[in-house]
Scaffold this motif. Structure first.
Motif, PDB file in Angstrom:
ATOM      1  N   GLY A 160     -20.147 -11.543 -44.233  1.00 15.78           N
ATOM      2  CA  GLY A 160     -20.952 -10.511 -43.618  1.00 15.78           C
ATOM      3  C   GLY A 160     -21.504  -9.518 -44.633  1.00 15.78           C
ATOM      4  N   PRO A 161     -22.520  -8.732 -44.237  1.00 21.06           N
ATOM      5  CA  PRO A 161     -23.137  -7.772 -45.158  1.00 21.06           C
ATOM      6  C   PRO A 161     -22.224  -6.614 -45.521  1.00 21.06           C
ATOM      7  CG  PRO A 161     -24.024  -7.504 -42.949  1.00 21.06           C
ATOM      8  CD  PRO A 161     -23.177  -8.730 -42.931  1.00 21.06           C
ATOM      9  N   GLN A 162     -21.184  -6.363 -44.707  1.00 17.01           N
ATOM     10  CA  GLN A 162     -20.272  -5.246 -44.971  1.00 17.01           C
ATOM     11  C   GLN A 162     -18.847  -5.734 -45.208  1.00 17.01           C
ATOM     12  OE1 GLN A 162     -20.865  -2.709 -41.559  1.00 17.01           O
ATOM     13  NE2 GLN A 162     -22.698  -1.787 -42.430  1.00 17.01           N
ATOM     14  N   GLY A 163     -18.727  -6.960 -45.683  1.00 15.75           N
ATOM     15  CA  GLY A 163     -17.401  -7.525 -45.908  1.00 15.75           C
ATOM     16  C   GLY A 163     -16.939  -8.304 -44.693  1.00 15.75           C
ATOM     17  N   GLY A 164     -15.939  -9.122 -44.882  1.00 20.86           N
ATOM     18  CA  GLY A 164     -15.440  -9.939 -43.786  1.00 20.86           C
ATOM     19  C   GLY A 164     -16.288 -11.180 -43.587  1.00 20.86           C
ATOM     20  N   HIS A 165     -15.796 -12.075 -42.739  1.00 17.04           N
ATOM     21  CA  HIS A 165     -16.462 -13.340 -42.461  1.00 17.04           C
ATOM     22  C   HIS A 165     -16.589 -13.523 -40.949  1.00 17.04           C
ATOM     23  CE1 HIS A 165     -15.042 -13.808 -46.582  1.00 17.04           C
ATOM     24  NE2 HIS A 165     -15.933 -14.779 -46.737  1.00 17.04           N
ATOM     25  N   HIS A 166     -17.682 -14.139 -40.524  1.00 11.91           N
ATOM     26  CA  HIS A 166     -17.954 -14.242 -39.090  1.00 11.91           C
ATOM     27  C   HIS A 166     -18.492 -15.630 -38.742  1.00 11.91           C
ATOM     28  CE1 HIS A 166     -21.783 -12.907 -40.940  1.00 11.91           C
ATOM     29  NE2 HIS A 166     -22.307 -13.773 -40.096  1.00 11.91           N
ATOM     30  N   VAL A 167     -18.428 -15.929 -37.443  1.00 16.08           N
ATOM     31  CA  VAL A 167     -19.109 -17.083 -36.874  1.00 16.08           C
ATOM     32  C   VAL A 167     -20.231 -16.562 -35.988  1.00 16.08           C
ATOM     33  CG1 VAL A 167     -17.067 -18.566 -36.955  1.00 16.08           C
ATOM     34  CG2 VAL A 167     -17.533 -17.208 -34.895  1.00 16.08           C
ATOM     35  N   TRP A 168     -21.271 -17.374 -35.814  1.00 14.52           N
ATOM     36  CA  TRP A 168     -22.373 -17.023 -34.931  1.00 14.52           C
ATOM     37  C   TRP A 168     -22.150 -17.679 -33.571  1.00 14.52           C
ATOM     38  CZ3 TRP A 168     -25.310 -13.164 -36.256  1.00 14.52           C
ATOM     39  CH2 TRP A 168     -25.611 -12.922 -37.598  1.00 14.52           C
ATOM     40  N   LEU A 169     -22.004 -16.880 -32.541  1.00 11.44           N
ATOM     41  CA  LEU A 169     -21.832 -17.382 -31.184  1.00 11.44           C
ATOM     42  C   LEU A 169     -23.122 -17.200 -30.387  1.00 11.44           C
ATOM     43  CD1 LEU A 169     -18.292 -15.960 -30.341  1.00 11.44           C
ATOM     44  CD2 LEU A 169     -18.867 -18.260 -31.149  1.00 11.44           C
ATOM     45  N   ALA A 170     -23.267 -17.999 -29.354  1.00  8.23           N
ATOM     46  CA  ALA A 170     -24.391 -17.891 -28.430  1.00  8.23           C
ATOM     47  C   ALA A 170     -23.866 -18.178 -27.025  1.00  8.23           C
ATOM     48  CB  ALA A 170     -25.505 -18.875 -28.805  1.00  8.23           C
ATOM     49  N   LEU A 171     -24.558 -17.658 -26.022  1.00  7.93           N
ATOM     50  CA  LEU A 171     -24.122 -17.831 -24.632  1.00  7.93           C
ATOM     51  C   LEU A 171     -25.290 -18.299 -23.782  1.00  7.93           C
ATOM     52  CD1 LEU A 171     -22.118 -14.495 -24.140  1.00  7.93           C
ATOM     53  CD2 LEU A 171     -21.238 -16.709 -24.907  1.00  7.93           C
ATOM     54  N   ARG A 172     -24.993 -19.192 -22.846  1.00  4.52           N
ATOM     55  CA  ARG A 172     -25.943 -19.587 -21.803  1.00  4.52           C
ATOM     56  C   ARG A 172     -25.392 -19.068 -20.476  1.00  4.52           C
ATOM     57  NH1 ARG A 172     -28.209 -25.285 -22.597  1.00  4.52           N
ATOM     58  NH2 ARG A 172     -29.652 -24.071 -23.875  1.00  4.52           N
ATOM     59  N   VAL A 173     -26.212 -18.313 -19.738  1.00  3.51           N
ATOM     60  CA  VAL A 173     -25.714 -17.511 -18.626  1.00  3.51           C
ATOM     61  C   VAL A 173     -26.536 -17.777 -17.366  1.00  3.51           C
ATOM     62  CG1 VAL A 173     -25.228 -15.152 -17.846  1.00  3.51           C
ATOM     63  CG2 VAL A 173     -25.070 -15.711 -20.285  1.00  3.51           C
ATOM     64  N   LEU A 177      -1.263 -19.240 -36.126  1.00  2.00           N
ATOM     65  CA  LEU A 177      -0.820 -18.038 -36.840  1.00  2.00           C
ATOM     66  C   LEU A 177      -0.210 -17.006 -35.898  1.00  2.00           C
ATOM     67  CD1 LEU A 177      -3.950 -17.552 -39.144  1.00  2.00           C
ATOM     68  CD2 LEU A 177      -1.793 -18.687 -39.722  1.00  2.00           C
ATOM     69  N   ALA A 178      -0.258 -17.302 -34.597  1.00  4.49           N
ATOM     70  CA  ALA A 178       0.198 -16.344 -33.588  1.00  4.49           C
ATOM     71  C   ALA A 178      -0.441 -14.971 -33.832  1.00  4.49           C
ATOM     72  CB  ALA A 178       1.723 -16.232 -33.583  1.00  4.49           C
ATOM     73  N   PHE A 179      -1.768 -15.004 -34.057  1.00  6.61           N
ATOM     74  CA  PHE A 179      -2.474 -13.772 -34.416  1.00  6.61           C
ATOM     75  C   PHE A 179      -3.678 -13.587 -33.490  1.00  6.61           C
ATOM     76  CE2 PHE A 179      -5.436 -11.078 -36.679  1.00  6.61           C
ATOM     77  CZ  PHE A 179      -4.621 -10.126 -37.264  1.00  6.61           C
ATOM     78  N   GLU A 180      -3.743 -12.407 -32.866  1.00  6.28           N
ATOM     79  CA  GLU A 180      -4.855 -12.079 -31.980  1.00  6.28           C
ATOM     80  C   GLU A 180      -5.855 -11.193 -32.712  1.00  6.28           C
ATOM     81  OE1 GLU A 180      -5.761 -10.293 -27.499  1.00  6.28           O
ATOM     82  OE2 GLU A 180      -3.702 -10.399 -28.266  1.00  6.28           O
ATOM     83  N   LEU A 181      -7.095 -11.615 -32.694  1.00  8.18           N
ATOM     84  CA  LEU A 181      -8.153 -10.826 -33.312  1.00  8.18           C
ATOM     85  C   LEU A 181      -8.500  -9.622 -32.447  1.00  8.18           C
ATOM     86  CD1 LEU A 181     -10.555 -13.682 -34.468  1.00  8.18           C
ATOM     87  CD2 LEU A 181      -9.161 -12.219 -35.950  1.00  8.18           C
ATOM     88  N   ARG A 218     -10.668 -10.380 -39.508  1.00 11.11           N
ATOM     89  CA  ARG A 218     -10.254  -8.973 -39.455  1.00 11.11           C
ATOM     90  C   ARG A 218      -8.729  -8.902 -39.386  1.00 11.11           C
ATOM     91  NH1 ARG A 218     -13.298  -5.252 -35.247  1.00 11.11           N
ATOM     92  NH2 ARG A 218     -14.984  -5.939 -36.624  1.00 11.11           N
ATOM     93  N   GLY A 219      -8.133  -8.354 -40.400  1.00  7.05           N
ATOM     94  CA  GLY A 219      -6.680  -8.271 -40.473  1.00  7.05           C
ATOM     95  C   GLY A 219      -6.042  -9.483 -41.107  1.00  7.05           C
ATOM     96  N   LEU A 220      -6.857 -10.431 -41.597  1.00  6.02           N
ATOM     97  CA  LEU A 220      -6.351 -11.656 -42.207  1.00  6.02           C
ATOM     98  C   LEU A 220      -7.125 -11.950 -43.495  1.00  6.02           C
ATOM     99  CD1 LEU A 220      -6.232 -13.940 -39.039  1.00  6.02           C
ATOM    100  CD2 LEU A 220      -4.222 -13.131 -40.295  1.00  6.02           C
ATOM    101  N   LEU A 221      -6.515 -12.701 -44.385  1.00  7.86           N
ATOM    102  CA  LEU A 221      -7.240 -13.209 -45.536  1.00  7.86           C
ATOM    103  C   LEU A 221      -8.046 -14.421 -45.107  1.00  7.86           C
ATOM    104  CD1 LEU A 221      -4.456 -13.018 -48.280  1.00  7.86           C
ATOM    105  CD2 LEU A 221      -6.398 -11.454 -47.956  1.00  7.86           C
ATOM    106  N   VAL A 222      -9.266 -14.548 -45.624  1.00  6.82           N
ATOM    107  CA  VAL A 222     -10.113 -15.647 -45.203  1.00  6.82           C
ATOM    108  C   VAL A 222      -9.491 -16.995 -45.548  1.00  6.82           C
ATOM    109  CG1 VAL A 222     -11.497 -15.674 -47.332  1.00  6.82           C
ATOM    110  CG2 VAL A 222     -12.482 -16.502 -45.173  1.00  6.82           C
ATOM    111  N   GLU A 223      -8.737 -17.052 -46.650  1.00  8.81           N
ATOM    112  CA  GLU A 223      -8.103 -18.322 -47.013  1.00  8.81           C
ATOM    113  C   GLU A 223      -7.081 -18.764 -45.974  1.00  8.81           C
ATOM    114  OE1 GLU A 223      -8.481 -15.750 -48.997  1.00  8.81           O
ATOM    115  OE2 GLU A 223      -9.906 -16.494 -50.499  1.00  8.81           O
ATOM    116  N   ALA A 224      -6.524 -17.807 -45.257  1.00 10.03           N
ATOM    117  CA  ALA A 224      -5.482 -18.135 -44.279  1.00 10.03           C
ATOM    118  C   ALA A 224      -6.040 -18.761 -43.008  1.00 10.03           C
ATOM    119  CB  ALA A 224      -4.683 -16.875 -43.935  1.00 10.03           C
ATOM    120  N   ILE A 225      -7.351 -18.590 -42.745  1.00 10.60           N
ATOM    121  CA  ILE A 225      -7.902 -19.090 -41.481  1.00 10.60           C
ATOM    122  C   ILE A 225      -8.712 -20.368 -41.642  1.00 10.60           C
ATOM    123  CG2 ILE A 225      -7.968 -16.748 -40.544  1.00 10.60           C
ATOM    124  CD1 ILE A 225     -11.013 -16.818 -40.944  1.00 10.60           C
TER     125      ILE A 225
END
Length: 299
Positions: free
Chosen positions: A199-212, A231-235, A263-270
């Motif tokens: 991301g532009p401000q740090g961190g890593h993301h996925v792009w989601l889309a929705l059909r409604v 990882l038993a980890f909730e974002l 967020r709250g995790l190292l990217v290598e861990a996910i």
């Protein structure tokens, strides 16, 4: 001192409602709706109000400036019993000088009543030019005047069943399908591997889309959450108010939803890990659709 435009308009409105001392106790509320997608088909709407032939208000509402959201109620200036009330609208696409759709509605104020004057900006009117003294509604040229006896008293609950670009009588129950994509909706299969981006401000993301289906085009509240079962980890979830775009066949979509997954995790861990994505989308009527999809973060 030089009077302001607002002061002049207020004086005109006062005189139009009877400078002889009649009580201005007759109110008209415009219920403005459209089957066009605000923010996509239409970006701006011009509104002009007249009382007894005198302009009392002229303004431009803009989606980009945050003051245009439909369906909406517009309270007209108080008028005296029997006053001629007229409101005109012109809807514009972004960057275009000529309106896509225009509409005029008129009635007479009724003393002691608060009338609901329904006005729709219809896509079916976008290619129709009506003669002077007529206006387009539902694809046909009609008389803009509606007698007060033919109007209902204002009830704020009208907005729950108002015409909408995404929520129609044939929409069925609210439903949301999780997809992926930054610039368009693409299907997302259960267990599919998805790439992540920095991301532009740090961190890593996925792009989601929705059909409604079955939810309003504007003002729905989106909640996105995620859980890494291995990882038993909730974002930490995020929420946002969203505007949908029409996608044909009774569907609407939104894409380019950026969901940070480290967020709250190292990217290598996910990397290579399963992620359970949970979506909740609730519209202003309180109708709710939820969906869940397991994806795998690409190695």
């Amino acid at each position: 001192m030089r009077p302001t435009l607002e002061a002049l308009l207020a004086l005109l409105a006062l005189c139009a409602s009877g400078c002889g001392g009649e009580d201005a106790d007759a109110l008209v509320v415009v219920g403005l709706t459209t089957d066009l997608a605000i923010g996509f088909d239409v970006d701006q709407i011009e509104r002009t109000t007249k009382v007894d032939g005198v302009i009392t208000r002229a303004e431009r509402l803009s989606y980009r400036k945050g003051d245009l959201s439909l369906p909406a109620e517009l309270l007209l200036d108080p008028a005296h019993d029997g006053a001629a009330v007229e409101v005109s609208f012109a809807a514009f696409r972004d960057g275009e000088a000529s309106p896509l759709v225009t509409r005029t509605a008129a009635t007479r104020a009724a003393g002691g009543r608060r009338l609901l004057l329904p006005v729709s900006l219809d896509e079916a009117c976008s290619a129709i030019a009506c003669p002077a003294g007529a206006t387009c509604a539902a694809g046909a040229c009609v008389d803009p005047f509606i007698a007060p006896s033919a109007l209902d008293d204002h009830d704020p609950r009208w907005i729950a069943s108002a015409p909408d670009a995404c929520k129609t009588p044939s929409s069925g129950d609210p439903e949301v399908v999780i997809g992926q994509g930054e610039r368009a909706f693409a299907p997302l299969d259960e267990g599919e591997a998805v790439p992540i981006e920095a991301g532009p401000q740090g961190g890593h993301h996925v792009w989601l889309a929705l059909r409604v289906t079955g939810l309003r085009q504007m003002g729905s509240r989106l909640r996105v959450g995620g859980y890494f079962p291995e990882l038993a980890f909730e974002l930490l979830p995020f929420t946002a108010q969203v505007t949908l775009r029409r996608a044909g066949e009774g569907r609407c979509e939104i894409y380019g939803i950026r969901f940070q997954v480290d967020r709250g995790l190292l990217v290598e861990a996910i990397r290579g890990r399963a992620l359970d994505v949970e979506i909740a989308l609730e519209d202003p009527n309180g109708d709710l659709a939820t969906a869940a999809r397991r994806v795998v973060i690409a190695p």
